[in-house]
Design a protein around this motif. Sequence first.
Motif, mmCIF file in Angstrom:
data_model
loop_
_atom_site.group_PDB
_atom_site.id
_atom_site.type_symbol
_atom_site.label_atom_id
_atom_site.label_comp_id
_atom_site.label_asym_id
_atom_site.label_seq_id
_atom_site.Cartn_x
_atom_site.Cartn_y
_atom_site.Cartn_z
ATOM 1 N N GLY A 125 0.867 -1.293 0.104
ATOM 2 C CA GLY A 125 -0.077 0.015 0.080
ATOM 3 C C GLY A 125 0.902 1.198 0.242
ATOM 4 O O GLY A 125 1.995 1.119 0.059
ATOM 5 N N LEU A 126 0.069 2.440 -0.123
ATOM 6 C CA LEU A 126 0.880 3.722 -0.342
ATOM 7 C C LEU A 126 0.375 4.599 0.675
ATOM 8 O O LEU A 126 -0.927 4.339 1.369
ATOM 9 N N GLY A 127 0.897 5.883 1.157
ATOM 10 C CA GLY A 127 0.616 6.706 1.986
ATOM 11 C C GLY A 127 0.835 6.697 3.326
ATOM 12 O O GLY A 127 1.172 5.628 3.937
ATOM 13 N N PRO A 128 0.680 7.839 4.096
ATOM 14 C CA PRO A 128 1.084 7.687 5.680
ATOM 15 C C PRO A 128 0.301 6.838 6.492
ATOM 16 O O PRO A 128 0.896 6.415 7.309
ATOM 17 N N LYS A 129 -0.785 6.581 6.271
ATOM 18 C CA LYS A 129 -1.663 5.628 7.003
ATOM 19 C C LYS A 129 -1.162 4.452 6.750
ATOM 20 O O LYS A 129 -1.146 3.559 7.899
ATOM 21 N N VAL A 130 -0.868 3.894 5.613
ATOM 22 C CA VAL A 130 -0.225 2.597 5.502
ATOM 23 C C VAL A 130 1.044 2.397 6.122
ATOM 24 O O VAL A 130 1.421 1.455 6.892
ATOM 25 N N MET A 131 1.818 3.459 6.048
ATOM 26 C CA MET A 131 3.169 3.444 6.781
ATOM 27 C C MET A 131 3.097 3.319 8.161
ATOM 28 O O MET A 131 3.891 2.721 8.965
ATOM 29 N N ALA A 132 2.201 4.026 8.724
ATOM 30 C CA ALA A 132 1.798 4.003 10.092
ATOM 31 C C ALA A 132 1.586 2.522 10.676
ATOM 32 O O ALA A 132 1.959 2.362 11.700
ATOM 33 N N ARG A 133 0.750 1.892 9.620
ATOM 34 C CA ARG A 133 0.323 0.460 9.972
ATOM 35 C C ARG A 133 1.608 -0.467 10.242
ATOM 36 O O ARG A 133 1.697 -1.178 10.752
ATOM 37 N N VAL A 134 2.306 -0.308 9.021
ATOM 38 C CA VAL A 134 3.597 -0.854 8.919
ATOM 39 C C VAL A 134 4.557 -0.675 10.070
ATOM 40 O O VAL A 134 4.823 -1.801 10.714
ATOM 41 N N VAL A 135 4.696 0.357 10.765
ATOM 42 C CA VAL A 135 5.379 0.605 11.600
ATOM 43 C C VAL A 135 4.955 -0.137 13.101
ATOM 44 O O VAL A 135 5.753 -0.544 13.944
ATOM 45 N N ARG A 136 3.480 -0.036 13.133
ATOM 46 C CA ARG A 136 2.837 -0.659 14.294
ATOM 47 C C ARG A 136 2.892 -2.276 14.420
ATOM 48 O O ARG A 136 3.153 -2.659 15.312
ATOM 49 N N SER A 137 2.666 -2.930 13.408
ATOM 50 C CA SER A 137 2.392 -4.076 13.221
ATOM 51 C C SER A 137 3.082 -5.130 12.278
ATOM 52 O O SER A 137 2.688 -6.351 12.226
ATOM 53 N N TYR A 138 3.783 -4.542 11.234
ATOM 54 C CA TYR A 138 4.308 -5.431 10.118
ATOM 55 C C TYR A 138 5.694 -5.531 10.214
ATOM 56 O O TYR A 138 6.590 -4.785 10.860
ATOM 57 N N ASP A 139 6.462 -6.471 9.720
ATOM 58 C CA ASP A 139 7.695 -6.701 9.352
ATOM 59 C C ASP A 139 8.290 -5.736 8.698
ATOM 60 O O ASP A 139 9.623 -5.614 8.413
ATOM 61 N N GLY A 140 7.428 -5.473 7.370
ATOM 62 C CA GLY A 140 7.822 -4.695 6.098
ATOM 63 C C GLY A 140 6.823 -3.828 5.778
ATOM 64 O O GLY A 140 5.798 -3.966 5.854
ATOM 65 N N TRP A 141 7.323 -3.094 4.573
ATOM 66 C CA TRP A 141 6.558 -2.311 3.663
ATOM 67 C C TRP A 141 6.722 -2.742 2.335
ATOM 68 O O TRP A 141 7.815 -3.022 1.708
ATOM 69 N N TYR A 142 5.396 -2.823 1.545
ATOM 70 C CA TYR A 142 5.628 -3.437 0.191
ATOM 71 C C TYR A 142 5.097 -2.612 -1.018
ATOM 72 O O TYR A 142 3.922 -2.723 -1.341
ATOM 73 N N PRO A 143 5.559 -1.213 -1.127
ATOM 74 C CA PRO A 143 4.770 -0.348 -2.270
ATOM 75 C C PRO A 143 5.095 -0.112 -3.458
ATOM 76 O O PRO A 143 6.443 -0.718 -3.809
ATOM 77 N N PHE A 144 4.292 0.218 -4.422
ATOM 78 C CA PHE A 144 4.524 0.540 -5.802
ATOM 79 C C PHE A 144 5.241 1.675 -5.730
ATOM 80 O O PHE A 144 4.643 2.604 -4.920
ATOM 81 N N VAL A 145 6.347 1.879 -6.507
ATOM 82 C CA VAL A 145 6.824 3.383 -6.446
ATOM 83 C C VAL A 145 6.747 4.036 -7.653
ATOM 84 O O VAL A 145 7.178 2.979 -8.742
ATOM 85 N N SER A 146 6.827 5.172 -7.764
ATOM 86 C CA SER A 146 6.899 5.620 -9.250
ATOM 87 C C SER A 146 8.397 5.907 -9.977
ATOM 88 O O SER A 146 8.456 6.274 -10.912
ATOM 89 N N GLY A 147 9.240 6.137 -8.962
ATOM 90 C CA GLY A 147 10.661 6.250 -9.458
ATOM 91 C C GLY A 147 11.677 6.778 -8.071
ATOM 92 O O GLY A 147 10.890 6.686 -7.080
ATOM 93 N N PRO A 148 12.698 6.640 -7.988
ATOM 94 C CA PRO A 148 13.627 7.050 -6.898
ATOM 95 C C PRO A 148 13.393 8.087 -6.163
ATOM 96 O O PRO A 148 13.400 8.283 -5.150
ATOM 97 N N ASP A 149 12.855 9.363 -6.977
ATOM 98 C CA ASP A 149 12.639 10.422 -6.052
ATOM 99 C C ASP A 149 11.418 10.265 -5.028
ATOM 100 O O ASP A 149 11.506 10.564 -3.947
ATOM 101 N N ALA A 150 10.444 9.801 -5.460
ATOM 102 C CA ALA A 150 9.307 9.665 -4.732
ATOM 103 C C ALA A 150 9.655 8.466 -3.681
ATOM 104 O O ALA A 150 9.010 8.751 -2.494
ATOM 105 N N PHE A 151 10.415 7.551 -3.813
ATOM 106 C CA PHE A 151 10.729 6.684 -2.901
ATOM 107 C C PHE A 151 11.590 7.019 -1.799
ATOM 108 O O PHE A 151 11.400 6.912 -0.729
ATOM 109 N N GLU A 152 12.558 8.058 -2.314
ATOM 110 C CA GLU A 152 13.328 8.519 -1.328
ATOM 111 C C GLU A 152 12.471 9.562 -0.238
ATOM 112 O O GLU A 152 12.807 9.485 1.109
#
Length: 234
Positions: A125-152
């Motif tokens: 997933g994408l977005g701050p809400k998904v990332m907050a869920r990752v931090v709370r409950s998951y071993d990692g994050w699996y996002p679609f990324v549009s390019g290095p700039d957005a990923f950074e």
Amino acid sequence: MQWADPFIALTVAATVTKTIKLGTGVCLLPERDPLMTAKVVASLDLLSRGRVILGVGAGWLKEETEIMGTKFNQRWKRLRETVEAMRVLWTEPAASYDGELVHFPAVRCEPQPVQYPGPPILLGGLGPKVMARVVRSYDGWYPFVSGPDAFEKDMVTLRALADEAGRDPGSIQVTAIIDPRDGAVTADELKRYRDAGASRVVVYSQQTRQEDADGKGLEVVKRSAAIVERARSL
């Protein structure tokens, strides 16, 4: 499009490979039974000698989610409880779980996975809400990324959320899904993904998705081979 069950497909892949990771991208856990899924994933991890990575998601199609027995507005809670329940099943000899949506008495779940306390579970997933869920409950994050700039930029946000929650950002596995662009991804782009914090990249797009569903997956693999060689040289 013709899609095989991911765990049957990955079992086939496990029989003809020795080292590659076997990942789902993603498995919609709110649409699956927690007990059966825990056993299937553990069995695959055992038979593949510990190569499973479980990418999971909550789903986006209301009709599909509700046909499979979960209310759409409860899918995120169902996902979290399923993950928690599976971790208990993988680590305790007599496991029980009493959540709001997932609950079962003490049961045995065998075989146990090779990886302890179970295969890593990455949230798609994408977005701050998904990332907050990752931090709370998951071993990692699996996002679609549009390019290095957005990923950074996203990784700056993820690290800040982890710091705020008191979690080591380095403990979060990040698998970035990138468009292979027919093999045109450069070594510099791959290096930027790595330096920004990607544990690995998966080459995938809507075009390759369609080709894979149409039985042309081997052609996609051949076109993406150059990306693999560039990654190996880093």
